[in-house]
Structure formats: C-alpha cells, structure tokens
Scaffold this active site. Structure first.
Site, PDB file in Angstrom:
ATOM      1  CG  ASP A 184      -2.020  -1.024   1.131  1.00 18.62           C
ATOM      2  OD1 ASP A 184      -2.418  -1.392   0.010  1.00 18.62           O
ATOM      3  OD2 ASP A 184      -2.481  -1.482   2.190  1.00 18.62           O
ATOM      4  CG  ASP A 220      -2.819   3.432   2.282  1.00 19.94           C
ATOM      5  OD1 ASP A 220      -3.781   4.155   1.981  1.00 19.94           O
ATOM      6  OD2 ASP A 220      -2.959   2.339   2.853  1.00 19.94           O
ATOM      7  CG  ASP A 235      -2.804   2.089   7.484  1.00 21.19           C
ATOM      8  OD1 ASP A 235      -2.902   3.146   8.140  1.00 21.19           O
ATOM      9  OD2 ASP A 235      -3.153   1.987   6.292  1.00 21.19           O
ATOM     10  NE  ARG A 281      -9.306   6.807   6.801  1.00 21.96           N
ATOM     11  CZ  ARG A 281      -9.298   5.824   5.903  1.00 21.96           C
ATOM     12  NH1 ARG A 281      -8.204   5.099   5.748  1.00 21.96           N
ATOM     13  NH2 ARG A 281     -10.375   5.577   5.183  1.00 21.96           N
TER      14      ARG A 281
END
Length: 274
Positions: A72, A96, A100, A152
């Site tokens: 990603d 990205d 994560d 986020r």
C-alpha cells in the site's frame, strides 16, 4: 543517513530498530512491514515519502524469501502483528497511511511520535466486515498530531482504543473516527480545532446512521477542547465498558504541551544521554 529501500523491510519477531544516536531517514521507497510477527519495537526513525513496493521476491528472514504482491505504501504496516511498539518516530507524507494496523493485529502502542503533512494518518482495523479485529487493543499516547494533517488520527474499527495525552494542533476534516462499533476512550488530550466552522468536531461516526452509532462506546474524559472543538460522545459512560481500552492513567490535559514537547525522533548524540 537516508535509507531508500528497494522493497519493504520485513521485520522478524523479537526485533528492535533503534535510530537513537543518528539521524536515520527511511524515505523515498517502500518502508516497514510487520506481518504475522510479535514483540517488535520501532524507535527513533524519520519515516516519510514512502512508496509502494512488491510484485517482486522479498526476503523476510535470513533463510526465506517469497513473492510479495503490491504493497500500500504505508510508513509502518502492521498486518496480523502483536506486541508492537512504535515510539519517538517522525512520520509524514506517505502514499497510504502513516501507521496502519489490520488483520487481527493487537497489543500495539503508538507513543511519542510526531505526525505531519498527510491525509489518512492512521487506520486501525481492516474493514467493517473483518470481525477478527474485534480483539484489537491499541494505545495511542503522548503523540503530537501537527501541521498538514487531514483525518484518521486514528480511524478505528471493531476493537478497543485508548487515546490518551495527545496534542492535536491540526486537522482539516476530523481527528478521531470509526465504524463497526469500536470502543474509543479519549482521555486527557488537547484538541485545537481549525478555524473553519464546519470542521470543529473532533469525532466522526462513519458508515452508520445515528440509530446505530449512538450505542458505540465513545467517551471523552478530561480532554481540553479549544477554539470551538467538540467531541460527540455515544454509548455507555460507565468505566466498566472501557476496561479493555484503558492501558494507563491519564495525566491532566493541561500538561499535554510539556508531555509531547519531545515527540518525534530524538536528537541524541553518541556518548550522551537522550
């Protein structure tokens, strides 16, 4: 020192990357992947401008390599990992996410980091339908979410998330969001809302009508809300509902500036204490 990787750096279990004593930048190529391993520490790095890698054979241990599909482009990708600590890193501008964690990852601490110049900062939970993430537990503590960030910080799904004593000085859309009924315990943070009237809300309950998200356990306790910032609470308020999202005692939000002043990679010198 700038390290431009040709492919993802695949970490093994019981490994530490420690950048103290040198200015280490991992940038300009694929970055760090923590996949199906445990007991990993990433400390003291500058991680930025990460790109996609993959569609190639990549070594993941001294005696094994295998075919990797396209990645990603995360700064730090945690995939099915556990007992992971990302501490005192500076992260920005990746393809990205900056960090994560997905596919059943758990027991993760993200602390003392400095995040800047990025859109989708941190995703915790693979998808609304991936229920294996219901056991995810993540602590986000003592970080500085700084200039140029959009959303986020984090975006959560399913699990249990303790967001404690962080300094949020910039967001364009929202700071903390989630879907699929995550438990979010926000304590002792400082939230400085942007000047734009439409973006004062700290939270975003995603992909569900109010009739559903009103039952998700999201609380704000002792947070300092500035410049019109507001946190939309939901679900139960009793402490017993947040037991799995309570990893340490929060300090007063008035101390957040001093707590996070050293966030990011440390300017340590060899032979001197950090």
């Amino acid at each position: 020192m700038v390290i431009k990787l040709k492919q993802e750096l695949m970490l093994n279990s019981f490994k530490t990357i420690d950048g103290r004593g040198a200015s280490v930048h991992i940038a300009g190529g694929p970055c760090i992947t923590i996949q199906y391993v445990t007991n990993v520490i990433v400390h003291g790095l500058n991680i930025h401008d990460c790109k996609q890698g993959g569609n190639a054979y990549v070594r993941d241990s001294p005696d094994h390599y295998g075919w990797r599909t396209l990645s990603d482009g995360d700064g730090v990708s945690i995939f099915g990992g556990s007992h992971v600590w990302v501490d005192h890193c500076s992260l920005s501008n990746c393809r990205d996410g900056l960090i994560d964690a997905i596919h059943g990852s758990t027991a993760i601490t993200i602390s003392n980091n400095y995040f800047t110049h990025h859109n989708k900062v941190m995703l915790l939970g693979h998808s609304d339908s991936y229920t294996q993430d219901k056991n995810m537990q993540v602590t986000i503590a003592f970080n500085h979410f700084g200039e140029g960030l959009v959303q986020r910080m984090p975006r959560c799904r399913h699990g249990y998330f303790h967001v404690v004593n962080n300094d949020y000085t910039h967001w364009e859309m929202y700071a903390i969001g989630g879907s699929a009924s995550p438990t979010i315990n926000s304590q002792g943070n400082r939230f400085l809302a942007p000047d734009r009237a439409d973006n004062k809300e700290v939270t975003k309950h995603e992909d569900a009508p109010q009739s559903k998200w009103k039952n998700w356990n999201w609380r704000s306790e002792g947070d300092l809300l500035l410049n019109g910032a507001f946190f939309t609470r939901s679900g139960a308020g009793s402490s017993s509902n947040y037991a799995k999202a309570s990893s340490l005692s929060a300090r007063p939000s008035s101390l957040v500036g001093s707590i996070t002043v050293g966030a990011g990679s440390l300017g340590c010198k060899k032979g001197r204490r950090c």
